[in-house]
Design a protein around this motif. Structure first.
Motif, PDB file in Angstrom:
ATOM      1  N   ALA A 183      69.508  25.310  22.106  1.00 56.35           N
ATOM      2  CA  ALA A 183      69.957  26.014  20.905  1.00 56.35           C
ATOM      3  C   ALA A 183      68.764  26.678  20.201  1.00 56.35           C
ATOM      4  CB  ALA A 183      70.619  25.031  19.950  1.00 56.35           C
ATOM      5  N   PRO A 184      68.950  27.911  19.709  1.00 57.22           N
ATOM      6  CA  PRO A 184      70.144  28.760  19.882  1.00 57.22           C
ATOM      7  C   PRO A 184      70.198  29.306  21.304  1.00 57.22           C
ATOM      8  CG  PRO A 184      68.440  29.978  18.735  1.00 57.22           C
ATOM      9  CD  PRO A 184      67.915  28.582  18.897  1.00 57.22           C
ATOM     10  N   GLN A 185      71.385  29.284  21.877  1.00 60.38           N
ATOM     11  CA  GLN A 185      71.532  29.696  23.258  1.00 60.38           C
ATOM     12  C   GLN A 185      71.401  31.210  23.430  1.00 60.38           C
ATOM     13  OE1 GLN A 185      75.343  27.837  24.443  1.00 60.38           O
ATOM     14  NE2 GLN A 185      74.101  26.535  25.773  1.00 60.38           N
ATOM     15  N   ASP A 186      70.865  31.587  24.575  1.00 63.58           N
ATOM     16  CA  ASP A 186      70.794  32.992  24.976  1.00 63.58           C
ATOM     17  C   ASP A 186      71.571  33.106  26.284  1.00 63.58           C
ATOM     18  OD1 ASP A 186      70.186  35.520  25.922  1.00 63.58           O
ATOM     19  OD2 ASP A 186      68.067  35.429  25.377  1.00 63.58           O
ATOM     20  N   LEU A 187      72.861  33.398  26.187  1.00 63.15           N
ATOM     21  CA  LEU A 187      73.718  33.396  27.372  1.00 63.15           C
ATOM     22  C   LEU A 187      73.359  34.504  28.353  1.00 63.15           C
ATOM     23  CD1 LEU A 187      77.205  32.468  25.877  1.00 63.15           C
ATOM     24  CD2 LEU A 187      75.463  30.981  26.895  1.00 63.15           C
ATOM     25  N   ASP A 188      72.860  35.622  27.846  1.00 63.74           N
ATOM     26  CA  ASP A 188      72.447  36.698  28.750  1.00 63.74           C
ATOM     27  C   ASP A 188      71.273  36.250  29.609  1.00 63.74           C
ATOM     28  OD1 ASP A 188      74.398  38.438  27.852  1.00 63.74           O
ATOM     29  OD2 ASP A 188      73.111  39.325  26.314  1.00 63.74           O
TER      30      ASP A 188
ATOM     31  N   ALA B  20      83.767  28.878  30.489  1.00 64.75           N
ATOM     32  CA  ALA B  20      82.395  28.443  30.232  1.00 64.75           C
ATOM     33  C   ALA B  20      81.448  28.803  31.372  1.00 64.75           C
ATOM     34  CB  ALA B  20      82.373  26.934  30.008  1.00 64.75           C
ATOM     35  N   LEU B  21      81.957  29.458  32.409  1.00 67.63           N
ATOM     36  CA  LEU B  21      81.115  29.853  33.538  1.00 67.63           C
ATOM     37  C   LEU B  21      80.101  30.905  33.093  1.00 67.63           C
ATOM     38  CD1 LEU B  21      80.985  29.243  36.629  1.00 67.63           C
ATOM     39  CD2 LEU B  21      82.258  31.360  36.957  1.00 67.63           C
ATOM     40  N   VAL B  22      78.861  30.729  33.511  1.00 69.67           N
ATOM     41  CA  VAL B  22      77.784  31.641  33.122  1.00 69.67           C
ATOM     42  C   VAL B  22      77.181  32.246  34.376  1.00 69.67           C
ATOM     43  CG1 VAL B  22      75.562  31.861  31.950  1.00 69.67           C
ATOM     44  CG2 VAL B  22      77.275  30.264  31.072  1.00 69.67           C
ATOM     45  N   GLY B  23      77.041  33.575  34.393  1.00 70.35           N
ATOM     46  CA  GLY B  23      76.410  34.246  35.516  1.00 70.35           C
ATOM     47  C   GLY B  23      77.327  34.374  36.716  1.00 70.35           C
ATOM     48  N   ASN B  24      76.817  35.042  37.727  1.00 67.20           N
ATOM     49  CA  ASN B  24      77.548  35.273  38.978  1.00 67.20           C
ATOM     50  C   ASN B  24      77.067  34.252  40.005  1.00 67.20           C
ATOM     51  OD1 ASN B  24      78.323  36.193  41.559  1.00 67.20           O
ATOM     52  ND2 ASN B  24      78.470  38.307  40.834  1.00 67.20           N
TER      53      ASN B  24
ATOM     54  N   ALA C 168      77.391  34.015  43.159  1.00 65.57           N
ATOM     55  CA  ALA C 168      76.852  34.600  44.378  1.00 65.57           C
ATOM     56  C   ALA C 168      75.417  35.076  44.168  1.00 65.57           C
ATOM     57  CB  ALA C 168      77.734  35.755  44.841  1.00 65.57           C
ATOM     58  N   GLU C 169      75.128  35.593  42.973  1.00 69.05           N
ATOM     59  CA  GLU C 169      73.778  36.077  42.672  1.00 69.05           C
ATOM     60  C   GLU C 169      72.834  34.925  42.332  1.00 69.05           C
ATOM     61  OE1 GLU C 169      74.221  38.934  39.574  1.00 69.05           O
ATOM     62  OE2 GLU C 169      75.332  40.362  40.828  1.00 69.05           O
ATOM     63  N   LEU C 170      73.342  33.933  41.596  1.00 69.77           N
ATOM     64  CA  LEU C 170      72.511  32.795  41.211  1.00 69.77           C
ATOM     65  C   LEU C 170      72.277  31.840  42.379  1.00 69.77           C
ATOM     66  CD1 LEU C 170      74.031  31.830  37.734  1.00 69.77           C
ATOM     67  CD2 LEU C 170      71.705  32.662  38.147  1.00 69.77           C
ATOM     68  N   GLY C 171      73.231  31.804  43.303  1.00 70.68           N
ATOM     69  CA  GLY C 171      73.157  30.841  44.386  1.00 70.68           C
ATOM     70  C   GLY C 171      73.533  29.444  43.953  1.00 70.68           C
ATOM     71  N   LEU C 172      74.310  29.352  42.882  1.00 71.82           N
ATOM     72  CA  LEU C 172      74.739  28.070  42.330  1.00 71.82           C
ATOM     73  C   LEU C 172      75.871  28.320  41.343  1.00 71.82           C
ATOM     74  CD1 LEU C 172      73.398  28.174  39.213  1.00 71.82           C
ATOM     75  CD2 LEU C 172      71.346  27.589  40.475  1.00 71.82           C
ATOM     76  N   LEU C 173      76.536  27.243  40.958  1.00 72.11           N
ATOM     77  CA  LEU C 173      77.526  27.301  39.885  1.00 72.11           C
ATOM     78  C   LEU C 173      76.851  26.909  38.585  1.00 72.11           C
ATOM     79  CD1 LEU C 173      80.561  25.516  41.571  1.00 72.11           C
ATOM     80  CD2 LEU C 173      80.438  27.936  40.965  1.00 72.11           C
ATOM     81  N   ARG C 174      77.091  27.663  37.517  1.00 69.30           N
ATOM     82  CA  ARG C 174      76.494  27.332  36.215  1.00 69.30           C
ATOM     83  C   ARG C 174      77.588  27.354  35.142  1.00 69.30           C
ATOM     84  NH1 ARG C 174      71.152  30.152  35.283  1.00 69.30           N
ATOM     85  NH2 ARG C 174      70.438  28.245  36.342  1.00 69.30           N
ATOM     86  N   VAL C 175      77.681  26.259  34.397  1.00 69.78           N
ATOM     87  CA  VAL C 175      78.673  26.111  33.337  1.00 69.78           C
ATOM     88  C   VAL C 175      77.962  25.759  32.040  1.00 69.78           C
ATOM     89  CG1 VAL C 175      80.629  24.737  32.516  1.00 69.78           C
ATOM     90  CG2 VAL C 175      80.515  25.441  34.908  1.00 69.78           C
TER      91      VAL C 175
END
Length: 284
Positions: A54-59, A152-156, A158-165
């Motif tokens: 916090a504060p989060q930067d989701l981008d 709540a999924l963040v990012g792609n 396929a591009e990250l190579g992982l799942l991010r929540v």
């Protein structure tokens, strides 16, 4: 002590060994030893990007690298096998998987059945006729609401190579959807406490058809399935389907089935009934 089994616990997606601490305490008070495994990229190996704080930067979070990228189901199995090889020196082992951890313990049973004296699934994936991901398209999973993670999924992936929540979201509707999916029978405080033990990243690989249960190896291990009656993320119907499929695969060695009341996470937050059930396995 040589005849006393060691419980080896394997966590599910986005979780870690910390999830099992209350259950391990109860088992310890009943006189049983246990160890909880952190799969690769979990626990203190996890990545918590600065943008997640916090504060989060989701981008920024959407593109931040994660240590779990590239981790495979084979890597997960290798980690558990390493633990089992050490535990086996002290006596029998009971390998217990929860949720997505079922895919890992299945891979372990396929590869090294001699290390496991009993394999136990607690509302866990036991892929028999289908790959894990393919079960999601089946009628037994029709009640599962994908919105629990999607919002709540963040990012792609396929591009990250992982799942991010983003488990640290403050969006009331997203938190409510997650609670309904995983812990509708917990208090809000209990659920938020558990949510704060989750890590944001998970690996993508849950196996292929080669990683389904194999009769010649996995199929000879004595096995138990613990059903969770009110699980909304792995519904009872799909739990029962995997039990039926496994029993059809090896009809001479079928699941011993137990049942616990509650949601996907309740047995970990209020672990006394689960500890008593598991203790019964150790006494056999």
């Amino acid at each position: 002590m040589q005849n006393q089994p060691t419980f080896v616990f394997v966590h599910g997606a986005f979780a870690n060994s910390f999830s099992f601490a209350p259950l391990q305490a109860e088992l310890g008070l009943l006189g049983h030893r246990s160890v909880a495994v952190d799969l690769p990229g979990h626990g203190f190996e996890a990545t918590y990007a600065a943008a997640y704080q916090a504060p989060q930067d989701l981008d920024a979070l959407a593109g931040a690298p994660g240590s779990i990228k590239g981790v495979t189901l084979a890597d997960n199995a290798a980690r558990v096998i390493e633990v089992l090889e050490r535990a086996k020196q002290n006596g029998p082992t009971i390998l217990v998987g929860h949720s997505r951890g079922g895919a890992t313990i299945t891979a372990v049973g396929n590869a090294r059945p001699e290390l496991v004296d009993r394999i136990a699934y607690v509302s866990a994936w036991c892929p028999v006729d289908l790959d894990v991901n393919d079960y999601y398209a089946e009628p037994e999973m029709a009640s599962v609401d994908p919105a629990a993670f999607a919002a709540a999924l963040v990012g792609n992936p396929a591009e990250l190579g992982l799942l991010r929540v983003n488990f640290r979201t403050a969006a009331p509707e997203t938190i409510a959807a997650m609670k309904q999916a995983f812990a509708a029978d917990l208090t809000d405080d209990e659920f938020l406490t558990f949510l704060n033990t989750f890590q944001p990243d998970e690996n993508l690989d849950v196996g292929t058809s080669a990683d389904r249960t194999q009769a010649a190896t996995w199929g000879r291990i004595p096995r138990t399935y613990v059903r969770l009656t009110d699980d909304a993320s792995v519904p009872l119907a799909v739990q029962d389907r995997m039990i039926r499929e496994a029993d059809a695969l090896t009809p001479d060695n079928t699941f011993d089935v137990g049942t616990l009341e509650g949601s996907h996470l309740r047995w970990l937050v209020h672990p006394k009934p689960a500890a008593q059930l598991l203790a019964g396995l150790a006494e056999r």
